[in-house]
Scaffold this motif. Structure first.
Motif: not given
Length: 401
Positions: A144-157, A173-180, A325-332
């Motif tokens: 999972e790549l979460t919204v919190d992961h992204v939030r921590a990387a953002l700043s006014e710059r 499949r990350p939560d794109l609307p929330a990241i946007a 949430r993911r596509t029908p794609t499996l890595l093993l």
């Protein structure tokens, strides 16, 4: 899904080879209508675009109709559809153009989940102007790549956030609307790699909230062609380096040289082919595309579940595709065995499931797989239950031989 899978498969000449293809994430097989559209474009008179001769008019019609088709596929404005050689090329072009407005100390956000084509161009563009690169990690245990992961990387710059809509390596499949929303709150643009996503999900730019969305038609049954979608008004603010006599009109100002008209015709035919798979026989092409993706998603979930059940019975196999949430794609990976050897064994048995990191080098390393990666199994619209059983049978033979 209400269509006849056998009849659909019969429209893919390559499937006559008897190969079960699970290599769709690297490029799908091509249906006959797409092949015919490419041949028809090359067989008719064809010249540079214009309105004076049949060849000029044919070229103009192909470009216009192809923009409309891809706009229908991506929920975009035809005037915001940019064509290029590949998604990688388009991302490099836009990274250089957007970096012109960055200053030293500005920040660009990239993720370890992404294909390198949505990482390295931004790192190199940032380095060229003294901007800072900030990384977003994903959870290797869950994928999972979460919204919190992204939030921590953002700043006014923060000036730009680059993120995948679906990982080409593990399907997340990350939560794109929330990241946007987070990106726009700090005044940043969102650039989304949809190359793997567009093959499996209905796309709507407004719903996703993305500013730029890039994909490649050869991942959804078309020819090798890059496509970028954005609002025309946003494209008006971006100025690429270009030749003096070339047009300043959007979107053409981003399309360097003469377009490959035959490939555009093929991409349009691929969109029409997908629309024709719709269980709904009425409505606009856009309506039918949305219905197609909904039905395909349900069918792919069934096949993916069967694959996951079969893999779970193999104690030596570890699956890394675990996001909710993911596509029908499996890595093993396979304990004490090389997935390259497994790929070759399956290929000998006419089952194609390649091994590697597939340019998602940061994701592979973050999973602890180094630059080697693993075996990737991906579904496409032409896969059926018989393909799945052949895959599981061949993989079981390899594991226990």
């Amino acid at each position: 899904m209400t269509y006849d899978v056998a009849a659909i498969r019969a429209r893919f000449p390559a499937l006559a080879s008897g190969i079960a293809h699970f290599d769709g994430p690297g490029g799908t097989q091509t249906p006959r209508p797409v092949i015919d559209a490419i041949a028809a474009a090359l067989s008719a008179p064809l010249s540079n675009r214009g309105d004076g001769t049949p060849g000029e008019r044919n070229a103009e019609t192909i470009v216009t109709e192809s923009r409309r088709a891809l706009a229908d596929l991506l929920g975009a404005d035809p005037a915001g559809i940019v064509f290029g050689r590949s998604a990688t090329q388009l991302t490099y072009d836009f990274s250089r153009a957007l970096a012109k407005s960055w200053a030293p100390g500005d920040e660009v956000v990239v993720t370890r989940l992404d294909h390198d084509s949505n990482v390295r161009p931004w790192i190199q563009a940032a380095e060229s102007v003294g901007a800072v690169v900030r990384w977003v990690d994903f959870d290797p245990a869950t994928g999972e790549l979460t919204v919190d992961h992204v939030r921590a990387a953002l700043s006014e710059r923060t000036r730009l956030v680059a993120v995948t809509a679906a990982s080409n390596l593990i399907g997340t499949r990350p939560d794109l609307p929330a990241i946007a929303r987070l990106a726009h709150e700090v005044g940043a643009l969102l650039y989304v790699d949809g190359v793997h996503h567009a093959a499996h999900a209905s796309v709507d730019l407004a719903t996703l909230g993305t500013d730029f969305y890039v994909c490649s038609s050869y991942k959804f049954l078309g020819p090798h062609l890059g496509v970028l979608a954005a609002a025309p008004a946003l494209l008006e603010t971006v100025w690429p380096d270009k030749l003096l006599p070339s047009t300043n009109v959007v979107p053409e100002r981003f399309e360097f040289g003469t377009l490959p008209y035959e490939l555009l015709a093929g991409a349009r035919a691929a969109v029409d082919f997908l629309a024709d798979l719709s269980p709904e026989s009425v409505g606009t092409r856009r309506d039918r595309l949305v219905a197609t993706y909904s039905a395909l998603g349900e069918r792919e979930d069934v096949l993916r579940t069967r694959i996951e059940q079969g893999l779970a019975e193999l104690d030596a196999v570890t699956v890394y595709s675990r996001a909710a949430r993911r596509t029908p794609t499996l890595l093993l990976t396979i304990a004490d065995r090389s997935t390259v050897d497994a790929y070759r064994f399956l290929a000998e048995n006419k089952v194609h499931a390649p091994s590697g990191a597939f340019y998602a080098i940061e994701a592979s390393r973050h999973l602890g797989l180094g630059d080697t990666g693993g075996m990737r199994i991906g579904l496409a619209p032409y896969n059926d239950a018989a393909d799945v059983e052949r895959l599981l049978s061949a993989l079981t033979k390899f594991v226990y031989r």
